[in-house]
Structures are given as structure tokens and as C-alpha cells.
Design a protein around this motif. Structure first.
Motif, PDB file in Angstrom:
ATOM      1  N   ILE A   1      25.760  20.128  36.586  1.00 42.22           N
ATOM      2  CA  ILE A   1      24.435  19.508  36.500  1.00 42.22           C
ATOM      3  C   ILE A   1      23.350  20.540  36.766  1.00 42.22           C
ATOM      4  O   ILE A   1      22.337  20.583  36.063  1.00 42.22           O
ATOM      5  N   ASN A   2      23.560  21.422  37.744  1.00 49.11           N
ATOM      6  CA  ASN A   2      22.591  22.493  37.998  1.00 49.11           C
ATOM      7  C   ASN A   2      22.441  23.394  36.778  1.00 49.11           C
ATOM      8  O   ASN A   2      21.323  23.796  36.435  1.00 49.11           O
ATOM      9  N   GLU A   3      23.539  23.721  36.102  1.00 51.96           N
ATOM     10  CA  GLU A   3      23.470  24.534  34.877  1.00 51.96           C
ATOM     11  C   GLU A   3      22.675  23.814  33.788  1.00 51.96           C
ATOM     12  O   GLU A   3      21.846  24.424  33.111  1.00 51.96           O
ATOM     13  N   ILE A   4      22.946  22.527  33.605  1.00 52.52           N
ATOM     14  CA  ILE A   4      22.250  21.737  32.586  1.00 52.52           C
ATOM     15  C   ILE A   4      20.749  21.725  32.855  1.00 52.52           C
ATOM     16  O   ILE A   4      19.940  21.892  31.950  1.00 52.52           O
ATOM     17  N   ILE A   5      20.379  21.540  34.113  1.00 53.37           N
ATOM     18  CA  ILE A   5      18.959  21.508  34.477  1.00 53.37           C
ATOM     19  C   ILE A   5      18.309  22.859  34.198  1.00 53.37           C
ATOM     20  O   ILE A   5      17.229  22.935  33.616  1.00 53.37           O
ATOM     21  N   GLU A   6      18.983  23.957  34.574  1.00 54.11           N
ATOM     22  CA  GLU A   6      18.436  25.293  34.350  1.00 54.11           C
ATOM     23  C   GLU A   6      18.304  25.612  32.864  1.00 54.11           C
ATOM     24  O   GLU A   6      17.363  26.283  32.444  1.00 54.11           O
ATOM     25  N   GLU A   7      19.228  25.118  32.035  1.00 55.09           N
ATOM     26  CA  GLU A   7      19.236  25.413  30.604  1.00 55.09           C
ATOM     27  C   GLU A   7      18.400  24.440  29.785  1.00 55.09           C
ATOM     28  O   GLU A   7      18.266  24.622  28.570  1.00 55.09           O
ATOM     29  N   SER A   8      17.828  23.420  30.411  1.00 55.22           N
ATOM     30  CA  SER A   8      17.167  22.351  29.665  1.00 55.22           C
ATOM     31  C   SER A   8      15.918  22.801  28.914  1.00 55.22           C
ATOM     32  O   SER A   8      15.565  22.219  27.898  1.00 55.22           O
ATOM     33  N   GLY A   9      15.230  23.801  29.414  1.00 59.06           N
ATOM     34  CA  GLY A   9      14.014  24.254  28.744  1.00 59.06           C
ATOM     35  C   GLY A   9      12.829  23.329  28.947  1.00 59.06           C
ATOM     36  O   GLY A   9      11.802  23.485  28.293  1.00 59.06           O
TER      37      GLY A   9
END
Length: 128
Positions: free
Chosen positions: A16-24
Motif C-alpha cells: 500500500i505504501n508503494e501504491i501511494i508513492e507511485e500514484s502520482g
């Protein structure tokens, strides 16, 4: 002691942290829900949350914010959200005590609402 709606494994928190960081875009967490779908009847949903939706339940675990649609709360009570990877696939999984079945392909599940009376009785016996 209250019943926790949902908990997350370390792998789910990391993803989830990765998804948030990659969300743009500005994202404060993810929103979990259920919808009618598939041959077994229901499927889990997962969306970005840029700002919390009034009325959603909120779970904060290890710095990650998960919001739960009100209509999904009883179906998700006691669920453990995980993220699993294999050579062929990767994705979030839900270990849900309210699941009564699943379709053969794994796209949908059968869910029943949590039995609140049984949960209350179990808590009463655990903490006399």
C-alpha cells in the motif's frame, strides 16, 4: 476490547505504501469495499483515497490508512489483508472469516455478514 474490522500484514502495508508513492496524485490511503460480481456473488474492491469519505470506517495500521465502505463493514469484520507474490501473479488477498465459498477461478467469493451476537458472546467469555 473492540473487534477490529480489518488488520494488515507487513506485506500489505509495504505494498500500500508503494501504491501511494507511485500514484502520482495526492493519496491518503486506500478504500476497501465489496460489490456484487462473479459466479460466487461478491468481489473485493480497492481504490485510492484522496480524502476520506464521510461515514467510512477507518483502520490505521503501521502508518497506513484503510477506509472501509459502510456496506462492506459487516462482510469484512475480522479480515486480514495481505499481499502475496508468486512467479505468475501478485495481488492483495483477504483472509476473511465471513467467507463461505469462492468460485473456481478465484475472482469472486461468497460472503455472509458477521454474526455480531456470536462475537459479543465470545468477547464476554474471553473477558469475564
Amino acid at each position: 476490547m473492540s473487534v477490529k474490522i480489518m488488520s494488515l500484514t507487513d506485506a500489505a502495508v509495504a505494498r500500500i505504501n508503494e501504491i501511494i508513492e507511485e500514484s502520482g496524485k495526492p493519496v491518503v490511503g486506500v478504500r476497501v469495499g465489496v460489490r456484487n460480481a462473479g459466479c460466487a456473488g461478491m468481489a473485493y474492491t480497492l481504490d485510492y483515497v484522496s480524502e476520506p469519505v464521510p461515514g467510512d470506517d477507518h483502520v490505521e495500521e503501521k502508518g497506513v490508512n484503510v477506509y472501509i465502505e459502510p456496506k462492506a463493514t459487516l462482510f469484512l469484520l475480522g479480515t486480514v489483508m495481505d499481499h502475496e507474490e508468486s512467479m505468475l501473479s501478485a495481488g492483495f488477498t483477504f483472509k476473511n472469516p465471513n467467507q463461505t465459498g469462492a468460485c473456481g477461478c478465484g475472482d469472486s467469493v461468497q460472503l455472509q455478514p458477521a454474526d455480531l451476537k456470536a462475537l459479543a458472546e465470545a468477547r464476554a467469555h474471553a473477558h469475564p
